[in-house]
Write a protein that holds these residues in place. Structure first.
Motif, PDB file in Angstrom:
ATOM      1  N   LEU A  27       5.549 -36.828  10.292  1.00  0.00           N
ATOM      2  CA  LEU A  27       5.176 -35.540  10.874  1.00  0.00           C
ATOM      3  C   LEU A  27       4.679 -34.588   9.795  1.00  0.00           C
ATOM      4  CD1 LEU A  27       5.013 -33.517  13.172  1.00  0.00           C
ATOM      5  CD2 LEU A  27       7.445 -33.003  12.815  1.00  0.00           C
ATOM      6  N   ARG A  28       5.331 -34.584   8.651  1.00  0.00           N
ATOM      7  CA  ARG A  28       4.908 -33.709   7.551  1.00  0.00           C
ATOM      8  C   ARG A  28       3.466 -34.010   7.137  1.00  0.00           C
ATOM      9  NH1 ARG A  28       4.603 -34.005   2.065  1.00  0.00           N
ATOM     10  NH2 ARG A  28       4.888 -32.005   0.945  1.00  0.00           N
ATOM     11  N   LYS A  29       3.115 -35.287   7.029  1.00  0.00           N
ATOM     12  CA  LYS A  29       1.750 -35.668   6.654  1.00  0.00           C
ATOM     13  C   LYS A  29       0.740 -35.202   7.686  1.00  0.00           C
ATOM     14  CE  LYS A  29       2.798 -39.842   3.951  1.00  0.00           C
ATOM     15  NZ  LYS A  29       2.617 -41.317   3.890  1.00  0.00           N
ATOM     16  N   ILE A  44     -11.678 -24.351   9.175  1.00  0.00           N
ATOM     17  CA  ILE A  44     -12.386 -23.699  10.275  1.00  0.00           C
ATOM     18  C   ILE A  44     -11.974 -22.230  10.425  1.00  0.00           C
ATOM     19  CG2 ILE A  44     -12.649 -25.863  11.516  1.00  0.00           C
ATOM     20  CD1 ILE A  44     -10.409 -24.998  13.389  1.00  0.00           C
ATOM     21  N   GLY A  45     -11.185 -21.738   9.469  1.00  0.00           N
ATOM     22  CA  GLY A  45     -10.852 -20.323   9.452  1.00  0.00           C
ATOM     23  C   GLY A  45      -9.701 -19.898  10.332  1.00  0.00           C
ATOM     24  N   MET A  46      -8.898 -20.856  10.816  1.00  0.00           N
ATOM     25  CA  MET A  46      -7.749 -20.501  11.650  1.00  0.00           C
ATOM     26  C   MET A  46      -6.486 -20.277  10.830  1.00  0.00           C
ATOM     27  SD  MET A  46      -8.114 -22.787  15.148  1.00  0.00           S
ATOM     28  CE  MET A  46      -6.640 -22.027  15.864  1.00  0.00           C
ATOM     29  N   ALA A  47      -6.526 -20.583   9.544  1.00  0.00           N
ATOM     30  CA  ALA A  47      -5.375 -20.378   8.654  1.00  0.00           C
ATOM     31  C   ALA A  47      -5.878 -20.063   7.260  1.00  0.00           C
ATOM     32  CB  ALA A  47      -4.471 -21.605   8.642  1.00  0.00           C
ATOM     33  N   GLY A  48      -5.103 -19.256   6.532  1.00  0.00           N
ATOM     34  CA  GLY A  48      -5.496 -18.909   5.170  1.00  0.00           C
ATOM     35  C   GLY A  48      -4.830 -19.784   4.125  1.00  0.00           C
ATOM     36  N   THR A  49      -3.675 -20.364   4.479  1.00  0.00           N
ATOM     37  CA  THR A  49      -2.943 -21.228   3.553  1.00  0.00           C
ATOM     38  C   THR A  49      -2.395 -22.433   4.307  1.00  0.00           C
ATOM     39  OG1 THR A  49      -0.857 -20.041   3.952  1.00  0.00           O
ATOM     40  CG2 THR A  49      -2.252 -19.264   2.122  1.00  0.00           C
ATOM     41  N   ASN A  50      -1.915 -23.405   3.544  1.00  0.00           N
ATOM     42  CA  ASN A  50      -1.265 -24.576   4.123  1.00  0.00           C
ATOM     43  C   ASN A  50       0.211 -24.536   3.736  1.00  0.00           C
ATOM     44  OD1 ASN A  50      -0.300 -27.048   4.928  1.00  0.00           O
ATOM     45  ND2 ASN A  50      -1.935 -28.255   4.008  1.00  0.00           N
ATOM     46  N   PRO A  51       1.075 -24.052   4.632  1.00  0.00           N
ATOM     47  CA  PRO A  51       2.501 -23.922   4.295  1.00  0.00           C
ATOM     48  C   PRO A  51       3.231 -25.260   4.193  1.00  0.00           C
ATOM     49  CG  PRO A  51       2.158 -23.426   6.617  1.00  0.00           C
ATOM     50  CD  PRO A  51       0.790 -23.615   6.008  1.00  0.00           C
ATOM     51  N   VAL A  52       2.575 -26.359   4.580  1.00  0.00           N
ATOM     52  CA  VAL A  52       3.245 -27.664   4.570  1.00  0.00           C
ATOM     53  C   VAL A  52       3.319 -28.232   3.167  1.00  0.00           C
ATOM     54  CG1 VAL A  52       3.282 -29.990   5.562  1.00  0.00           C
ATOM     55  CG2 VAL A  52       2.418 -28.068   6.915  1.00  0.00           C
ATOM     56  N   ILE A  53       2.281 -27.958   2.351  1.00  0.00           N
ATOM     57  CA  ILE A  53       2.196 -28.629   1.048  1.00  0.00           C
ATOM     58  C   ILE A  53       3.288 -28.187   0.080  1.00  0.00           C
ATOM     59  CG2 ILE A  53      -0.277 -29.061   1.216  1.00  0.00           C
ATOM     60  CD1 ILE A  53      -0.769 -26.654  -0.555  1.00  0.00           C
ATOM     61  N   VAL A  54       3.906 -27.018   0.303  1.00  0.00           N
ATOM     62  CA  VAL A  54       4.971 -26.578  -0.614  1.00  0.00           C
ATOM     63  C   VAL A  54       6.330 -27.155  -0.218  1.00  0.00           C
ATOM     64  CG1 VAL A  54       3.767 -24.448  -1.176  1.00  0.00           C
ATOM     65  CG2 VAL A  54       5.387 -24.472   0.729  1.00  0.00           C
ATOM     66  N   THR A  55       6.391 -27.832   0.932  1.00  0.00           N
ATOM     67  CA  THR A  55       7.641 -28.497   1.321  1.00  0.00           C
ATOM     68  C   THR A  55       7.708 -29.863   0.657  1.00  0.00           C
ATOM     69  OG1 THR A  55       6.687 -29.540   3.292  1.00  0.00           O
ATOM     70  CG2 THR A  55       7.593 -27.325   3.543  1.00  0.00           C
ATOM     71  N   ARG A  56       8.897 -30.448   0.626  1.00  0.00           N
ATOM     72  CA  ARG A  56       9.075 -31.751  -0.016  1.00  0.00           C
ATOM     73  C   ARG A  56       9.395 -32.815   1.033  1.00  0.00           C
ATOM     74  NH1 ARG A  56      13.220 -31.553  -4.879  1.00  0.00           N
ATOM     75  NH2 ARG A  56      12.553 -33.749  -4.874  1.00  0.00           N
ATOM     76  N   PRO A  57       8.837 -34.024   0.857  1.00  0.00           N
ATOM     77  CA  PRO A  57       9.177 -35.114   1.781  1.00  0.00           C
ATOM     78  C   PRO A  57      10.589 -35.608   1.514  1.00  0.00           C
ATOM     79  CG  PRO A  57       7.798 -35.947   0.021  1.00  0.00           C
ATOM     80  CD  PRO A  57       7.848 -34.457  -0.163  1.00  0.00           C
ATOM     81  N   PHE A  58      11.173 -36.256   2.489  1.00  0.00           N
ATOM     82  CA  PHE A  58      12.503 -36.838   2.324  1.00  0.00           C
ATOM     83  C   PHE A  58      12.397 -38.146   1.539  1.00  0.00           C
ATOM     84  CE2 PHE A  58      13.031 -34.253   6.162  1.00  0.00           C
ATOM     85  CZ  PHE A  58      14.170 -33.542   5.834  1.00  0.00           C
ATOM     86  N   LYS A  59      13.370 -38.379   0.688  1.00  0.00           N
ATOM     87  CA  LYS A  59      13.413 -39.622  -0.069  1.00  0.00           C
ATOM     88  C   LYS A  59      13.821 -40.756   0.862  1.00  0.00           C
ATOM     89  CE  LYS A  59      15.334 -41.731  -4.245  1.00  0.00           C
ATOM     90  NZ  LYS A  59      16.236 -41.545  -5.417  1.00  0.00           N
ATOM     91  N   ILE A  60      13.060 -41.833   0.816  1.00  0.00           N
ATOM     92  CA  ILE A  60      13.319 -42.977   1.685  1.00  0.00           C
ATOM     93  C   ILE A  60      13.913 -44.110   0.871  1.00  0.00           C
ATOM     94  CG2 ILE A  60      12.324 -44.637   3.292  1.00  0.00           C
ATOM     95  CD1 ILE A  60      12.182 -41.788   4.273  1.00  0.00           C
ATOM     96  N   SER A  61      15.059 -44.598   1.274  1.00  0.00           N
ATOM     97  CA  SER A  61      15.659 -45.749   0.595  1.00  0.00           C
ATOM     98  C   SER A  61      15.062 -47.011   1.183  1.00  0.00           C
ATOM     99  CB  SER A  61      17.181 -45.761   0.807  1.00  0.00           C
ATOM    100  OG  SER A  61      17.497 -45.800   2.180  1.00  0.00           O
ATOM    101  N   GLY A  62      14.739 -47.975   0.329  1.00  0.00           N
ATOM    102  CA  GLY A  62      14.110 -49.200   0.811  1.00  0.00           C
ATOM    103  C   GLY A  62      12.614 -49.114   0.638  1.00  0.00           C
ATOM    104  N   GLY A  63      11.942 -50.226   0.844  1.00  0.00           N
ATOM    105  CA  GLY A  63      10.501 -50.278   0.621  1.00  0.00           C
ATOM    106  C   GLY A  63       9.680 -50.488   1.868  1.00  0.00           C
ATOM    107  N   GLY A  64      10.159 -49.989   3.005  1.00  0.00           N
ATOM    108  CA  GLY A  64       9.379 -50.136   4.233  1.00  0.00           C
ATOM    109  C   GLY A  64       9.493 -51.548   4.785  1.00  0.00           C
ATOM    110  N   PHE A  65       8.363 -52.093   5.184  1.00  0.00           N
ATOM    111  CA  PHE A  65       8.352 -53.440   5.737  1.00  0.00           C
ATOM    112  C   PHE A  65       8.828 -54.454   4.688  1.00  0.00           C
ATOM    113  CE2 PHE A  65       5.345 -51.338   8.576  1.00  0.00           C
ATOM    114  CZ  PHE A  65       5.720 -51.851   9.811  1.00  0.00           C
TER     115      PHE A  65
END
Length: 368
Positions: free
Chosen positions: A142-144, A156-177
């Motif tokens: 969801l963060r991505k 397109i001019g609907m926002a002046g900044t991206n507030p998502v990029i200053v947040t941090r993703p959660f650390k994931i244990s394991g390597g996915g598949f």
């Protein structure tokens, strides 16, 4: 009664110029006009996108009355942009599902889709992500998607900044598949002999390093001058690969029906989900509950890494575009094998340097 030859929900009509055209019309869904002729691969891709609700999404009550500046408004624009439409159809289905589930959620009686885009702040994003815990992978997905959406909003001019990029993703244990081990690969090969469809599906992935979504489309037309060539469905990257002996043996030993190597029991091409489910069944038959089609792609990349291939060489096979993606796929490479390879290279370099130093010493002594 006139026989219907077009797929369900597809109808023909003539435009004002008298040209025959085709449209997808389904009650409760947006009408879609096809760009390609029926019977072509491009038309089938468009049809799948309509059936999946991507090109012909469900009509939502009040969707056309979205308040200007809200996320409902932003998403309606985003879904028509190259940012969303350029990736493959399967990717679009996943991305849209993530965003639609998010905007349907409510907080204090207010749906997220009704929030004004310019009101979104980093603390709001963190609270939204925290709602998905303990499912950290879902939160990071969801963060991505929100970050990509806000980048589009800025453009397109609907926002002046991206507030998502200053947040941090959660650390994931394991390597996915899970990446297949050599023992698991051997177990599958013992259960499914060369000449079976189950083995051919396996060989198309392990010997090419491609995704299951691409393997399900491979056929005789993919072979050109002893090479297997394709454009990846997800990334649109073109790859041309030499056909390895193991894959050649499997292709020649397996009867081919029509234009596709791996087909259903009815002779039809697998859907993305259908192929994944069928391969899951074949893995279960081999006693491999932790193995999957995507894990096989990881195993192919691991084999290249253990053979000492460079990142550029691995990317030429898998179609990855960045070294970080390759590193994620080759994380399961055998550490002992790689350390031995590194040791051999180090010793060879030291021996070369020692030989040069000895030659220089002899040269200096000879000049005295």
């Amino acid at each position: 009664m006139k026989r219907r030859w077009l797929p369900k929900h597809v109808s023909a009509f003539r435009d004002r110029h008298g040209k025959a055209r085709y449209r997808y019309r389904r009650t409760g869904f947006v009408t879609y006009y096809f760009k390609n002729e029926p019977g072509t691969e491009a038309f089938l891709a468009e049809l799948r996108a309509c059936n999946d609700g991507v090109s012909a999404p469900e009509i939502e009550a009040g969707a056309n009355r979205a308040a200007v500046g809200t996320f409902d408004d932003l998403l309606s624009r985003y879904y028509r942009s190259p940012d969303f439409l350029d990736p493959g159809e399967r990717t679009r289905v996943v991305y849209r599902g993530t965003l639609e589930r998010w905007r349907a959620r409510t907080r204090k009686g207010r749906r997220y889709g009704e929030i004004m885009v310019r009101e979104l702040q980093p603390r709001h994003v963190e609270a939204m992500l925290a709602e998905l815990l303990p499912h950290r992978t879902s939160a990071n997905m969801l963060r991505k998607r929100l970050s990509a959406l806000m980048k589009f909003a800025m453009r397109i001019g609907m926002a002046g900044t991206n507030p998502v990029i200053v947040t941090r993703p959660f650390k994931i244990s394991g390597g996915g598949f899970h990446s297949w081990t050599e023992e698991e690969i051997a177990a599958y090969e013992r259960r499914h002999a060369v000449g079976t469809v189950a083995r051919l599906a396996f060989d198309l992935m392990i010997w090419t390093g491609q995704r299951g979504g691409d393997a399900r489309k491979m056929g005789p037309a993919s072979i050109r001058d002893t090479r297997l060539e394709l454009t990846q469905e997800k990334t649109k990257v073109f790859v041309s690969l030499p056909i390895m002996p193991g894959l050649a043996e499997s292709i020649l030993a397996t009867p081919t029906v029509g234009a596709i190597f791996v087909v259903t029991e009815f002779g039809k091409q697998f859907s993305v989900k259908g192929f994944g489910n069928k391969f899951r069944h074949w893995c279960d038959e081999a006693g491999l509950p932790n193995c999957s089609a995507h894990g096989l792609r990881k195993a192919a990349a691991r084999r290249f890494a253990e053979a000492g291939c460079s990142n550029q060489e691995i990317k030429a096979w898998t179609g990855h575009t960045t070294d970080s993606e390759v590193a994620r796929y080759t994380a399961a490479a055998d550490q002992r094998t790689l350390s031995d390879t590194a040791a051999d290279k180090l010793l060879a370099n030291l021996a070369e340097r020692l030989a040069k130093d000895s030659a220089n010493t002899l040269k200096i002594n000879g000049n005295k």
